[in-house]
Write a protein that holds these residues in place. Sequence first.
Motif, PDB file in Angstrom:
ATOM      1  N   GLN A  27       6.763  33.400  -0.930  1.00  0.00           N
ATOM      2  CA  GLN A  27       7.902  32.672  -0.358  1.00  0.00           C
ATOM      3  C   GLN A  27       8.601  33.500   0.718  1.00  0.00           C
ATOM      4  OE1 GLN A  27       8.509  29.431  -1.264  1.00  0.00           O
ATOM      5  NE2 GLN A  27       9.838  29.461   0.513  1.00  0.00           N
ATOM      6  N   TYR A  28       8.666  34.808   0.518  1.00  0.00           N
ATOM      7  CA  TYR A  28       9.287  35.696   1.501  1.00  0.00           C
ATOM      8  C   TYR A  28       8.537  35.626   2.837  1.00  0.00           C
ATOM      9  CZ  TYR A  28      10.464  40.065   3.862  1.00  0.00           C
ATOM     10  OH  TYR A  28      10.828  40.991   4.795  1.00  0.00           O
ATOM     11  N   TYR A  29       7.212  35.743   2.781  1.00  0.00           N
ATOM     12  CA  TYR A  29       6.434  35.693   4.019  1.00  0.00           C
ATOM     13  C   TYR A  29       6.418  34.298   4.626  1.00  0.00           C
ATOM     14  CZ  TYR A  29       4.995  40.489   3.457  1.00  0.00           C
ATOM     15  OH  TYR A  29       4.998  41.848   3.347  1.00  0.00           O
ATOM     16  N   LEU A  30       6.446  33.287   3.798  1.00  0.00           N
ATOM     17  CA  LEU A  30       6.528  31.921   4.305  1.00  0.00           C
ATOM     18  C   LEU A  30       7.845  31.705   5.043  1.00  0.00           C
ATOM     19  CD1 LEU A  30       5.009  29.213   4.318  1.00  0.00           C
ATOM     20  CD2 LEU A  30       6.296  28.603   2.273  1.00  0.00           C
ATOM     21  N   ASP A  31       8.938  32.227   4.497  1.00  0.00           N
ATOM     22  CA  ASP A  31      10.241  32.118   5.159  1.00  0.00           C
ATOM     23  C   ASP A  31      10.273  32.888   6.470  1.00  0.00           C
ATOM     24  OD1 ASP A  31      11.128  30.528   3.098  1.00  0.00           O
ATOM     25  OD2 ASP A  31      12.207  32.138   2.070  1.00  0.00           O
ATOM     26  N   LYS A  32       9.568  33.997   6.534  1.00  0.00           N
ATOM     27  CA  LYS A  32       9.540  34.786   7.765  1.00  0.00           C
ATOM     28  C   LYS A  32       8.787  34.067   8.887  1.00  0.00           C
ATOM     29  CE  LYS A  32       9.366  39.261   7.956  1.00  0.00           C
ATOM     30  NZ  LYS A  32      10.613  39.831   8.356  1.00  0.00           N
ATOM     31  N   THR A  33       7.910  33.116   8.547  1.00  0.00           N
ATOM     32  CA  THR A  33       7.165  32.383   9.576  1.00  0.00           C
ATOM     33  C   THR A  33       7.971  31.245  10.183  1.00  0.00           C
ATOM     34  OG1 THR A  33       6.185  30.813   8.023  1.00  0.00           O
ATOM     35  CG2 THR A  33       4.968  32.859   8.430  1.00  0.00           C
ATOM     36  N   THR A  34       9.091  30.904   9.603  1.00  0.00           N
ATOM     37  CA  THR A  34       9.856  29.739  10.050  1.00  0.00           C
ATOM     38  C   THR A  34      10.183  29.744  11.537  1.00  0.00           C
ATOM     39  OG1 THR A  34      10.771  29.503   7.834  1.00  0.00           O
ATOM     40  CG2 THR A  34      11.901  28.352   9.585  1.00  0.00           C
TER      41      THR A  34
END
Length: 194
Positions: A27-34
Amino acid sequence: MEGIGGDGASVASPLPQWGHDAWRMYQYYLDKTTPHTAYRWIGTLVVAALYCLRVYYVQGFYIVSYGLGIYLLNLLIGFLSPLVDPEIEASDGPLLPTKGSDEFKPFIRRLPEFKFWYSMTKAFCIAFVMTFFSLFDVPVFWPILLCYWIVLFVLTMRRQIAHMIKYKYIPFNIGKQKYTGKKASASSSGSRGD
């Protein structure tokens, strides 16, 4: 690792904690791709190309591809549709303007861009994994599926475009709108003594 009691008598299993930590990292890396929209879509195009190459190389899995195409069409309709459809719901909330004198209300999608991208990427990944299991390789005459999907796409998009025209909305924001003031007339600009 101590359990819930804190006295060390009950030891919690490390598997649920590991799963929770892995999910938080994901979830952390997914949020960083936003904020990186272009890179996200390039990644999705790479995944889609890998899927297409896999299907072409194996010469099968046409039912999986057809199901993927139907799912992507459904996502596209959600992406192009307003959150509050003026045809279906008569609500007290913000509606799309139907006349030039109506107040401007921004277009709010039913399916936001990030969720559209995420669902599309997940669908390609799941379909790619499905191509490694012969259970999903049902023999079909693929040109009929392709023709049926094209007809379905054309009819659905024609209906969606008619809806856009009827309610006068454009589901894309292309840059920031720039307003220009009054243009000076040719006679007034020529009389200045600069």
